[in-house]
Design a protein around this motif. Structure first.
Motif, PDB file in Angstrom:
ATOM      1  N   SER A  30      26.127 120.665  81.344  1.00 19.86           N
ATOM      2  CA  SER A  30      25.276 120.779  82.525  1.00 19.86           C
ATOM      3  C   SER A  30      23.996 120.001  82.291  1.00 19.86           C
ATOM      4  CB  SER A  30      24.947 122.241  82.823  1.00 19.86           C
ATOM      5  OG  SER A  30      23.988 122.332  83.870  1.00 19.86           O
ATOM      6  N   GLU A  31      23.572 119.282  83.311  1.00 20.25           N
ATOM      7  CA  GLU A  31      22.301 118.565  83.218  1.00 20.25           C
ATOM      8  C   GLU A  31      21.128 119.515  83.345  1.00 20.25           C
ATOM      9  OE1 GLU A  31      20.482 114.385  84.925  1.00 20.25           O
ATOM     10  OE2 GLU A  31      21.778 115.575  86.231  1.00 20.25           O
ATOM     11  N   SER A  32      21.386 120.715  83.872  1.00 18.80           N
ATOM     12  CA  SER A  32      20.327 121.691  84.122  1.00 18.80           C
ATOM     13  C   SER A  32      20.478 122.894  83.206  1.00 18.80           C
ATOM     14  CB  SER A  32      20.356 122.146  85.580  1.00 18.80           C
ATOM     15  OG  SER A  32      20.215 121.044  86.455  1.00 18.80           O
ATOM     16  N   ALA A  33      19.365 123.359  82.678  1.00 16.32           N
ATOM     17  CA  ALA A  33      19.375 124.581  81.875  1.00 16.32           C
ATOM     18  C   ALA A  33      19.365 125.814  82.773  1.00 16.32           C
ATOM     19  CB  ALA A  33      18.167 124.607  80.944  1.00 16.32           C
ATOM     20  N   ALA A  34      18.825 125.679  83.986  1.00 16.52           N
ATOM     21  CA  ALA A  34      18.834 126.744  84.992  1.00 16.52           C
ATOM     22  C   ALA A  34      18.976 126.083  86.353  1.00 16.52           C
ATOM     23  CB  ALA A  34      17.551 127.566  84.925  1.00 16.52           C
ATOM     24  N   ILE A  35      19.600 126.787  87.280  1.00 16.72           N
ATOM     25  CA  ILE A  35      19.835 126.228  88.606  1.00 16.72           C
ATOM     26  C   ILE A  35      19.178 127.108  89.659  1.00 16.72           C
ATOM     27  CG2 ILE A  35      21.961 125.125  87.883  1.00 16.72           C
ATOM     28  CD1 ILE A  35      23.494 127.392  89.268  1.00 16.72           C
ATOM     29  N   ALA A  36      18.974 126.518  90.852  1.00 12.67           N
ATOM     30  CA  ALA A  36      18.296 127.232  91.937  1.00 12.67           C
ATOM     31  C   ALA A  36      19.195 127.277  93.166  1.00 12.67           C
ATOM     32  CB  ALA A  36      16.978 126.542  92.276  1.00 12.67           C
ATOM     33  N   PRO A  37      19.158 128.349  93.923  1.00 12.33           N
ATOM     34  CA  PRO A  37      19.962 128.452  95.147  1.00 12.33           C
ATOM     35  C   PRO A  37      19.693 127.282  96.091  1.00 12.33           C
ATOM     36  CG  PRO A  37      19.012 130.584  94.602  1.00 12.33           C
ATOM     37  CD  PRO A  37      18.371 129.589  93.681  1.00 12.33           C
ATOM     38  N   GLY A  38      20.767 126.726  96.639  1.00 18.49           N
ATOM     39  CA  GLY A  38      20.659 125.680  97.642  1.00 18.49           C
ATOM     40  C   GLY A  38      20.302 124.303  97.116  1.00 18.49           C
ATOM     41  N   LYS A  39      20.125 124.147  95.819  1.00 20.19           N
ATOM     42  CA  LYS A  39      19.722 122.851  95.257  1.00 20.19           C
ATOM     43  C   LYS A  39      20.833 122.299  94.371  1.00 20.19           C
ATOM     44  CE  LYS A  39      14.798 123.801  95.536  1.00 20.19           C
ATOM     45  NZ  LYS A  39      13.493 123.850  94.837  1.00 20.19           N
ATOM     46  N   LYS A  40      21.279 121.096  94.715  1.00 17.82           N
ATOM     47  CA  LYS A  40      22.386 120.480  93.999  1.00 17.82           C
ATOM     48  C   LYS A  40      22.017 120.225  92.537  1.00 17.82           C
ATOM     49  CE  LYS A  40      24.197 118.172  98.120  1.00 17.82           C
ATOM     50  NZ  LYS A  40      24.550 116.876  98.750  1.00 17.82           N
ATOM     51  N   PHE A  41      23.028 120.311  91.681  1.00 24.12           N
ATOM     52  CA  PHE A  41      22.854 119.981  90.268  1.00 24.12           C
ATOM     53  C   PHE A  41      24.123 119.302  89.773  1.00 24.12           C
ATOM     54  CE2 PHE A  41      24.707 124.162  90.523  1.00 24.12           C
ATOM     55  CZ  PHE A  41      25.616 124.230  89.473  1.00 24.12           C
ATOM     56  N   THR A  42      24.065 118.699  88.602  1.00 26.48           N
ATOM     57  CA  THR A  42      25.176 117.892  88.101  1.00 26.48           C
ATOM     58  C   THR A  42      25.706 118.441  86.792  1.00 26.48           C
ATOM     59  OG1 THR A  42      24.223 115.920  89.149  1.00 26.48           O
ATOM     60  CG2 THR A  42      25.901 115.556  87.455  1.00 26.48           C
ATOM     61  N   PRO A 157      16.786 119.351  78.288  1.00 29.58           N
ATOM     62  CA  PRO A 157      16.417 118.146  77.536  1.00 29.58           C
ATOM     63  C   PRO A 157      17.493 117.699  76.561  1.00 29.58           C
ATOM     64  CG  PRO A 157      15.151 120.051  76.777  1.00 29.58           C
ATOM     65  CD  PRO A 157      15.873 120.482  78.009  1.00 29.58           C
ATOM     66  N   VAL A 158      18.308 118.618  76.089  1.00 27.54           N
ATOM     67  CA  VAL A 158      19.368 118.260  75.139  1.00 27.54           C
ATOM     68  C   VAL A 158      20.427 117.385  75.805  1.00 27.54           C
ATOM     69  CG1 VAL A 158      21.175 119.187  73.641  1.00 27.54           C
ATOM     70  CG2 VAL A 158      18.973 120.352  73.790  1.00 27.54           C
ATOM     71  N   ALA A 159      20.662 117.618  77.095  1.00 26.67           N
ATOM     72  CA  ALA A 159      21.706 116.885  77.820  1.00 26.67           C
ATOM     73  C   ALA A 159      21.190 115.618  78.493  1.00 26.67           C
ATOM     74  CB  ALA A 159      22.338 117.789  78.865  1.00 26.67           C
ATOM     75  N   ALA A 160      19.891 115.395  78.472  1.00 26.15           N
ATOM     76  CA  ALA A 160      19.287 114.313  79.253  1.00 26.15           C
ATOM     77  C   ALA A 160      19.851 112.943  78.890  1.00 26.15           C
ATOM     78  CB  ALA A 160      17.772 114.327  79.079  1.00 26.15           C
ATOM     79  N   GLU A 161      19.996 112.649  77.608  1.00 28.03           N
ATOM     80  CA  GLU A 161      20.465 111.321  77.194  1.00 28.03           C
ATOM     81  C   GLU A 161      21.899 111.072  77.648  1.00 28.03           C
ATOM     82  OE1 GLU A 161      20.983 108.570  73.159  1.00 28.03           O
ATOM     83  OE2 GLU A 161      20.065 110.558  73.036  1.00 28.03           O
ATOM     84  N   ALA A 162      22.754 112.078  77.522  1.00 28.25           N
ATOM     85  CA  ALA A 162      24.156 111.912  77.918  1.00 28.25           C
ATOM     86  C   ALA A 162      24.273 111.606  79.406  1.00 28.25           C
ATOM     87  CB  ALA A 162      24.948 113.164  77.570  1.00 28.25           C
ATOM     88  N   PHE A 163      23.487 112.285  80.245  1.00 26.50           N
ATOM     89  CA  PHE A 163      23.560 112.053  81.680  1.00 26.50           C
ATOM     90  C   PHE A 163      22.898 110.730  82.071  1.00 26.50           C
ATOM     91  CE2 PHE A 163      24.763 116.465  81.623  1.00 26.50           C
ATOM     92  CZ  PHE A 163      25.653 116.574  82.680  1.00 26.50           C
TER      93      PHE A 163
END
Length: 288
Positions: A30-42, A157-163
């Motif tokens: 996951s590119e996000s460590a936490a997600i928010a309702p209604g907001k797309k994530f990858t 931040p751990v996934a940032a480079e891969a994405f």
């Protein structure tokens, strides 16, 4: 419908007991460590290939089965399609194919509902693939991610480079070239012309066109004609099992030299009655 070899591989994939991740390692990121309702994530399916192995692109060519992700998401969540990075030429035994020898991250955009009552959610996916080297091995794995719900999406931040690397391999606008399909709809031979639109277009070395939708297969081979020094025409037989009635020719163009001054080595293009063009700006050795 597919050529006989691709059909046989499909049957093997469907009937054989999958050899657990033979030739590859797969994980869900996951590119996000936490997600928010209604907001797309990858999120992304990361594929690490063992030496000598490859998996397959959206159009494998004459043989192979593309990677597939089946999602099991919480109520109200929706997954978009795989965002395919540029492919490579590879070989399945004596057969040229289109796939990935390098490690790739297949990204998918997830849309959560406007309201989520849980404090965290589980995202589940069943990934399936065909990994080939000296032989072909179907694989399947159930994967999952648990993500907390917050008021705002928080990057990991751990996934940032891969994405960031994965996005650099996605289609981006093609510049400085005019692209035309000279052949008629369903003609037995497809002829794609690339004409420099300005002085920034460069002479291309060993260009090759990957057809996204299977109008052109990985075999027989393609021919390239050069006219007036820079105008290129790529000629290929129309795949007998490809889609019919198409008025556009989407695909990915590669070259061993930049497509334009200071430009990329890879480009995805879509051509037809109305010309559209996109490009993938990533520099990576092609497959064998």
């Amino acid at each position: 419908m597919k050529p006989l070899l691709a059909l046989l591989l499909t049957l093997v994939s469907a009937l054989a007991e999958p050899a657990a991740t033979k030739g590859v390692d797969v994980t869900l990121l996951s590119e996000s460590a936490a997600i928010a309702p209604g907001k797309k994530f990858t999120v992304g399916l990361k594929i690490h290939h063992h030496p000598g192995f490859h998996t397959y692109w959206r159009n494998p060519g004459i043989a192979g089965v593309p990677v597939k992700i089946d999602w099991q998401l919480p109520e109200g969540f929706a997954a978009g399609p795989i965002q395919w990075p540029y492919p490579e030429k590879s070989m399945m035994a004596i057969h040229p194919v289109h796939g990935f020898e390098r490690d790739v991250l297949l990204m998918v955009e997830i849309t959560p509902p406007a309201s989520v009552s849980a404090s965290r959610v589980d995202l589940k996916a069943a990934a399936s693939w065909m990994a080939c080297a000296d032989g072909c091995y179907p694989g399947k794995k159930d994967l999952s991610l648990t993500l907390p719900i917050a008021s705002e999406t928080t990057p990991d931040p751990v996934a940032a480079e891969a994405f960031a690397t994965a996005r650099a391999e996605l289609p981006q606008p093609l510049e400085h070239w005019k692209v035309e399909v000279l052949s008629e709809v369903d003609a037995p031979e497809i002829r794609l012309r690339l004409t420099p639109a300005d002085d920034l277009a460069q002479v291309l070395a060993e260009p090759y066109f990957f057809s996204c939708d299977g109008q052109i297969s990985s075999a027989p081979g393609q021919k390239v004609e050069i006219k007036d020094g820079k105008i290129l025409e790529i000629i290929a037989p129309r795949a007998p099992y490809g889609p019919k009635g198409k008025k556009a020719l989407p695909g990915v163009l590669i070259s061993k030299t930049p497509l334009w001054k200071d430009g990329p080595l890879r480009a995805a293009i879509q051509s037809g009655g109305t010309i559209e063009a996109t490009a993938a700006a990533a520099e990576c050795e092609c497959g064998k």
